[in-house]
Scaffold this active site. Structure first.
Site, PDB file in Angstrom:
ATOM      1  CB  ALA A 233       1.408   2.896  -7.764  1.00 18.95           C
TER       2      ALA A 233
ATOM      3  NE  ARG B  41     -11.202   3.980  -4.271  1.00 21.63           N
ATOM      4  CZ  ARG B  41     -11.906   3.897  -5.410  1.00 21.63           C
ATOM      5  NH1 ARG B  41     -12.396   4.981  -5.945  1.00 21.63           N
ATOM      6  NH2 ARG B  41     -12.136   2.739  -5.983  1.00 21.63           N
TER       7      ARG B  41
ATOM      8  CG  HIS C  25     -16.725  -0.961   1.722  1.00 23.79           C
ATOM      9  ND1 HIS C  25     -17.237  -2.080   2.341  1.00 23.79           N
ATOM     10  CD2 HIS C  25     -15.431  -0.873   2.123  1.00 23.79           C
ATOM     11  CE1 HIS C  25     -16.294  -2.636   3.080  1.00 23.79           C
ATOM     12  NE2 HIS C  25     -15.193  -1.933   2.979  1.00 23.79           N
TER      13      HIS C  25
ATOM     14  CE  LYS D 184     -15.195  -3.740  -0.795  1.00 21.68           C
ATOM     15  NZ  LYS D 184     -13.813  -3.992  -1.229  1.00 21.68           N
TER      16      LYS D 184
HETATM   17  P1  NAD Z   1      -8.714   1.684  -7.128  1.00 18.12           P
HETATM   18  O1  NAD Z   1      -9.711   1.307  -8.181  1.00 18.12           O
HETATM   19  O2  NAD Z   1      -8.687   3.083  -6.622  1.00 18.12           O
HETATM   20  O3  NAD Z   1      -7.224   1.354  -7.672  1.00 18.12           O
HETATM   21  C1  NAD Z   1      -6.938   0.187  -8.422  1.00 18.12           C
HETATM   22  C2  NAD Z   1      -5.497   0.243  -8.904  1.00 18.12           C
HETATM   23  O4  NAD Z   1      -5.241  -0.974  -9.645  1.00 18.12           O
HETATM   24  C3  NAD Z   1      -5.164   1.411  -9.838  1.00 18.12           C
HETATM   25  O5  NAD Z   1      -3.845   1.885  -9.561  1.00 18.12           O
HETATM   26  C4  NAD Z   1      -5.168   0.754 -11.233  1.00 18.12           C
HETATM   27  O6  NAD Z   1      -4.294   1.404 -12.147  1.00 18.12           O
HETATM   28  C5  NAD Z   1      -4.632  -0.621 -10.873  1.00 18.12           C
HETATM   29  N1  NAD Z   1      -4.975  -1.591 -11.918  1.00 18.12           N
HETATM   30  C6  NAD Z   1      -6.203  -1.932 -12.365  1.00 18.12           C
HETATM   31  N2  NAD Z   1      -6.108  -2.825 -13.364  1.00 18.12           N
HETATM   32  C7  NAD Z   1      -4.784  -3.073 -13.508  1.00 18.12           C
HETATM   33  C8  NAD Z   1      -4.047  -3.904 -14.368  1.00 18.12           C
HETATM   34  N3  NAD Z   1      -4.641  -4.692 -15.266  1.00 18.12           N
HETATM   35  N4  NAD Z   1      -2.701  -3.937 -14.191  1.00 18.12           N
HETATM   36  C9  NAD Z   1      -2.077  -3.149 -13.279  1.00 18.12           C
HETATM   37  N5  NAD Z   1      -2.739  -2.333 -12.451  1.00 18.12           N
HETATM   38  C10 NAD Z   1      -4.066  -2.301 -12.574  1.00 18.12           C
HETATM   39  O7  NAD Z   1      -8.929   0.656  -5.940  1.00 18.12           O
HETATM   40  P2  NAD Z   1      -8.606   0.841  -4.365  1.00 18.12           P
HETATM   41  O8  NAD Z   1      -9.750   1.471  -3.680  1.00 18.12           O
HETATM   42  O9  NAD Z   1      -7.235   1.416  -4.216  1.00 18.12           O
HETATM   43  O10 NAD Z   1      -8.604  -0.699  -3.904  1.00 18.12           O
HETATM   44  C11 NAD Z   1      -7.715  -1.637  -4.493  1.00 18.12           C
HETATM   45  C12 NAD Z   1      -7.999  -3.024  -3.917  1.00 18.12           C
HETATM   46  O11 NAD Z   1      -7.660  -3.023  -2.522  1.00 18.12           O
HETATM   47  C13 NAD Z   1      -9.468  -3.458  -3.996  1.00 18.12           C
HETATM   48  O12 NAD Z   1      -9.503  -4.854  -4.247  1.00 18.12           O
HETATM   49  C14 NAD Z   1      -9.997  -3.150  -2.605  1.00 18.12           C
HETATM   50  O13 NAD Z   1     -11.111  -3.953  -2.245  1.00 18.12           O
HETATM   51  C15 NAD Z   1      -8.778  -3.511  -1.791  1.00 18.12           C
HETATM   52  N6  NAD Z   1      -8.679  -2.911  -0.445  1.00 18.12           N
HETATM   53  C16 NAD Z   1      -8.185  -3.718   0.519  1.00 18.12           C
HETATM   54  C17 NAD Z   1      -7.980  -3.221   1.799  1.00 18.12           C
HETATM   55  C18 NAD Z   1      -7.364  -4.116   2.846  1.00 18.12           C
HETATM   56  O14 NAD Z   1      -7.101  -3.672   3.983  1.00 18.12           O
HETATM   57  N7  NAD Z   1      -7.085  -5.395   2.506  1.00 18.12           N
HETATM   58  C19 NAD Z   1      -8.299  -1.883   2.094  1.00 18.12           C
HETATM   59  C20 NAD Z   1      -8.811  -1.084   1.070  1.00 18.12           C
HETATM   60  C21 NAD Z   1      -8.990  -1.602  -0.210  1.00 18.12           C
END
Ligand code: NAD
Length: 235
Positions: A12, A15, A147, A151
């Site tokens: 949560a 990003r 990206h 990433k």
């Molecule tokens: P980010 O690094 O900004 O956020 C990651 C989140 O995961 C943070 O809230 C962090 O606290 C949490 N986290 C990390 N380790 C954790 C743990 N051990 N336990 C609990 N929570 C944990 O990343 P982001 O840019 O928000 O992207 C997240 C994922 O979504 C990535 O894998 C990205 O590639 C993917 N993504 C997918 C889409 C899609 O449409 N499928 C779009 C954008 C991003």
């Protein structure tokens, strides 16, 4: 189940997580009852209860978990959904083969939807790539994903899914990845032959398109039976 679908947002503070929380607050079809992140500063933010990963088992009842976190965080949210018998919508990329297999096993008992990209435009791009690959035998097929610099995985999950679509239709895709600045996400699928070239491009200007698709999928999957569900069937 009440009219609105109760969500646990996993990842949560990230990003995507922040975009999900912001959009969910204005969406009457969903109600966020818990937000989970690796670390938290406050217990309650804008009326939503927050939990660290270690505390997640104490989260209140929910209907669907929406996971946009990291591969190392994925196993715990899948385990919680299995234990509670609740659905999982995940967009986390870079999952291992073992994690994909665990997700398929869980789908025997809970509804699961994983997608490398939750945008409507990329869903259509898949179909265009399949058509092009089927028609353009012998053409080079190259997939370039761009990206933001933070990433972690490359090629992107979307690039690999587009490549699978092209490969399934007869092409042999090659991959290249750019990581720069704050690019939200761009995918170019290029077919090249002697003297001509076709470029199919999708550009995401905001993470809101992924967050909207994921919230829509979560509201829909709450009412579906156990199994693996496809985004294209829900959009
Ligand atoms: P980010 O690094 O900004 O956020 C990651 C989140 O995961 C943070 O809230 C962090 O606290 C949490 N986290 C990390 N380790 C954790 C743990 N051990 N336990 C609990 N929570 C944990 O990343 P982001 O840019 O928000 O992207 C997240 C994922 O979504 C990535 O894998 C990205 O590639 C993917 N993504 C997918 C889409 C899609 O449409 N499928 C779009 C954008 C991003």
């Amino acid at each position: 189940m009440t009219d609105s679908v109760r969500l646990l947002i996993h990842g949560a503070s990230g990003r995507m997580g922040r975009a999900l929380l912001r959009l969910a607050a204005d969406d009457p079809s969903v109600d966020v009852v818990a937000a989970v992140a690796r670390r938290i500063d406050q217990r309650v933010v804008d009326g939503v209860a927050w939990f660290t990963a270690a505390e997640m088992r104490g989260a209140p009842d929910f209907d669907v978990a929406v996971d946009f976190s990291l591969p190392e965080a994925f196993d715990q949210v899948l385990a919680l959904c299995r234990q509670r018998g609740k659905g999982l919508v995940s967009g986390t990329t870079g999952l291992s083969d073992a994690q994909r297999a665990a997700m398929e096993q869980a789908a025997a008992v809970i509804p699961v939807l994983w997608a490398s990209n939750f945008s409507l435009g990329v869903a259509l791009l898949h179909e265009l790539v399949e058509r092009a690959a089927a028609a353009l035998h012998g053409w080079d097929c190259d997939i370039v994903d761009s990206h933001h610099a933070r990433k972690l995985d490359a090629p992107s999950g979307t690039a690999l899914t587009l490549g699978a679509a092209a490969g399934g239709a007869g092409a042999t895709p090659r991959y290249a990845s750019l990581r720069a600045g704050d690019i939200v996400g761009e995918h170019l699928v290029q077919f090249t032959a002697g003297g001509e070239r076709i470029e199919l491009v999708h550009r995401a200007a905001s993470r809101d398109i992924f967050a909207r698709g994921a919230l829509h999928a979560a509201a829909a999957i709450a009412r579906r039976p156990a199994g693996i569900h496809q985004l294209r069937d829900l959009l």
